[in-house]
Design a protein around this motif. Sequence first.
Motif, short mmCIF file in Angstrom:
data_model
loop_
_atom_site.label_atom_id
_atom_site.label_comp_id
_atom_site.label_asym_id
_atom_site.label_seq_id
_atom_site.Cartn_x
_atom_site.Cartn_y
_atom_site.Cartn_z
N PRO A 132 -5.22 9.85 -1.21
CA PRO A 132 -4.86 9.28 0.10
C PRO A 132 -6.05 8.94 0.98
CG PRO A 132 -3.47 11.17 -0.41
CD PRO A 132 -4.53 11.13 -1.47
N ASP A 133 -7.18 9.65 0.80
CA ASP A 133 -8.35 9.39 1.63
C ASP A 133 -9.25 8.30 1.07
OD1 ASP A 133 -7.60 11.30 3.46
OD2 ASP A 133 -8.70 12.91 2.45
N SER A 134 -8.90 7.73 -0.09
CA SER A 134 -9.71 6.66 -0.65
C SER A 134 -9.41 5.35 0.08
CB SER A 134 -9.40 6.50 -2.14
OG SER A 134 -8.06 6.03 -2.31
N GLU A 135 -10.23 4.35 -0.16
CA GLU A 135 -10.02 3.04 0.48
C GLU A 135 -8.66 2.47 0.10
OE1 GLU A 135 -12.08 -1.43 0.63
OE2 GLU A 135 -13.15 0.27 -0.28
N VAL A 136 -8.32 2.54 -1.20
CA VAL A 136 -7.02 2.04 -1.65
C VAL A 136 -5.89 2.88 -1.06
CG1 VAL A 136 -5.52 1.73 -3.66
CG2 VAL A 136 -7.92 1.04 -3.78
N GLY A 137 -6.08 4.21 -1.07
CA GLY A 137 -5.05 5.09 -0.54
C GLY A 137 -4.74 4.82 0.92
N ARG A 138 -5.77 4.62 1.72
CA ARG A 138 -5.56 4.35 3.16
C ARG A 138 -4.86 3.02 3.37
NH1 ARG A 138 -10.78 6.72 3.38
NH2 ARG A 138 -11.76 4.64 3.35
N ALA A 139 -5.22 2.01 2.56
CA ALA A 139 -4.59 0.70 2.70
C ALA A 139 -3.10 0.77 2.35
CB ALA A 139 -5.30 -0.32 1.80
#
Length: 552
Positions: free
Chosen positions: A176-183
């Motif tokens: 969830p804290d990755s760039e993809v996860g946040r998007a």
Amino acid sequence: MGAPAIVVASANHGEVLADTFARYEREYDVRLVQDEASAKHTAKDLVATGHQVALFVIDTDHDEQMLFALLGGTRKTVPTARRLLVSHISRFRADNQTFRHAVAAGKVDALLLMPQGPRDEEFHGAVGELLNEWNATVATPVVENVRIITPEKDALTRQLLDYLGRVGLPAGVHHPDSEVGRAVMADCPEDEGRWPVVSSLAGWCGHCPDVRSLANQLYGRPDEIDVDEVVDLVVVGAGPAGLAASVYASSEGLRTVCLEAEAIGGQAGTSSMIRNYLGFPRGISGMRLAQRARGQALRFGTRFFTGWPATGISPCEDGGHHVVHTEGGDVHTRSVLVSTGVDYRRLGVEAIEEMVGRGVFYGAAMAAARELAGDHVVIVGGGNSAGQAAIHAARFASRVTILVRRPDLAATMSSYLIDEIEWNPRITVRGSACVVDGGPDDVGHLAWLEVEDQVTGERDRVEARGLFLLLGAEPECSWLPEEVLRDARGFVLTGRDVPRELWVDDVPPSDLGTTVPGIFAAGDIRSGSMKRVASATGEGASVVSAVHTWLG
């Protein structure tokens, strides 16, 4: 990470092969070398710099000793890569004899005639198949059709990945804290904390509590599709038998509906490579075969409802047709084919059951094999599915052990798979043995197994990070009415296997007919079936003539 590599080794035909593989240079890093030492150095350099090798192309013009060193060295250096032998026309006939066993035993994936000119699409079609299978089973997806957002790759996440792999959809897992996860979470903030969250390129996004929910998102629920008329045939189960019946029935004009509880392809869809299916000389994965068959059936008009298992069959109030029930809706039909196949038997060891999804898997679980690189993997089972799972796992694991209750594999596995397993130095077969216990590491993942010798009763503990259980057949027909007679093991009786006292006018049901007129059975679910993909396909195709006769 750079583009995946194709390493071409040729002593005398480098210019021809350079021209041949020039068309791949836009998406692959094509490296041309001349000898065994250069090939080995190139492969090691690519691996060391973070590149993946998708394919080794080896010209048979090398000295025989050097050639076999190349074959063995490529497998040792990059076991996940595909290996292709190419032969000049001047020696192709002799090479066919020389390398026939090498191809049959899986030492190489194919032997092809070197192109004699431009646009040899037969050659490139074979190369494309090899690269396609490599991309599907080894490569990290370039485009992720589905993204799974979760802080932990738990059992459910692995089930979702396995399902997506079986239906041919590239997927990735992101924190969830990755760039993809946040998007992704910006599109569905209301599901924050309800992991996993699944997002698709098709536009939907949200919490996914189980595989059925994912299937419904991908394919829709039965009650969301208008089936208010009485169809000619409902096929329950989209394994090889059900898919073949769907193709042939719809191609002959029968209004056909196919219900599938999980992934199209059934157990066969989990096979990493089926090498003895007619018409595919270089083999085909179960997933590819299933998706092609589904597309063929769709073209002729079959409607597929995926993610909702059949829960029962009952006659219509006026007795004129059958009603197939699911939790998502009913389908009225003049005939039914039961082709739900079989499930794997449970091991029955409580400690092992507690680790399902955390190193322990029922079925081949191809996606999980990638995560076990460098580990010891144990496969339990002696059928073809177990053999295919072992060969696939050996591309990643440092060693693979097949445990089988029988003394060896001869009675239960096809000869070509036994040969391939015997040749593979990473695979060991341990006969007369079974798993009796196991335990986790500090984070709950499988760490060790206890194996019992069935002859001596002795037990020993082995370290293992992966356990794949392919333990034979449990019929999937508890949903059928009692009127559909089954044998002592629960498989559906058909044709002359039906007791004579149940024949109508002393005439047995048709070969695939059950004790209920208008209900047929084909494939692994049928008592006395061969439990092979080709035989199931044949039964699925041949049942259509019996359906025609019944419909009048």
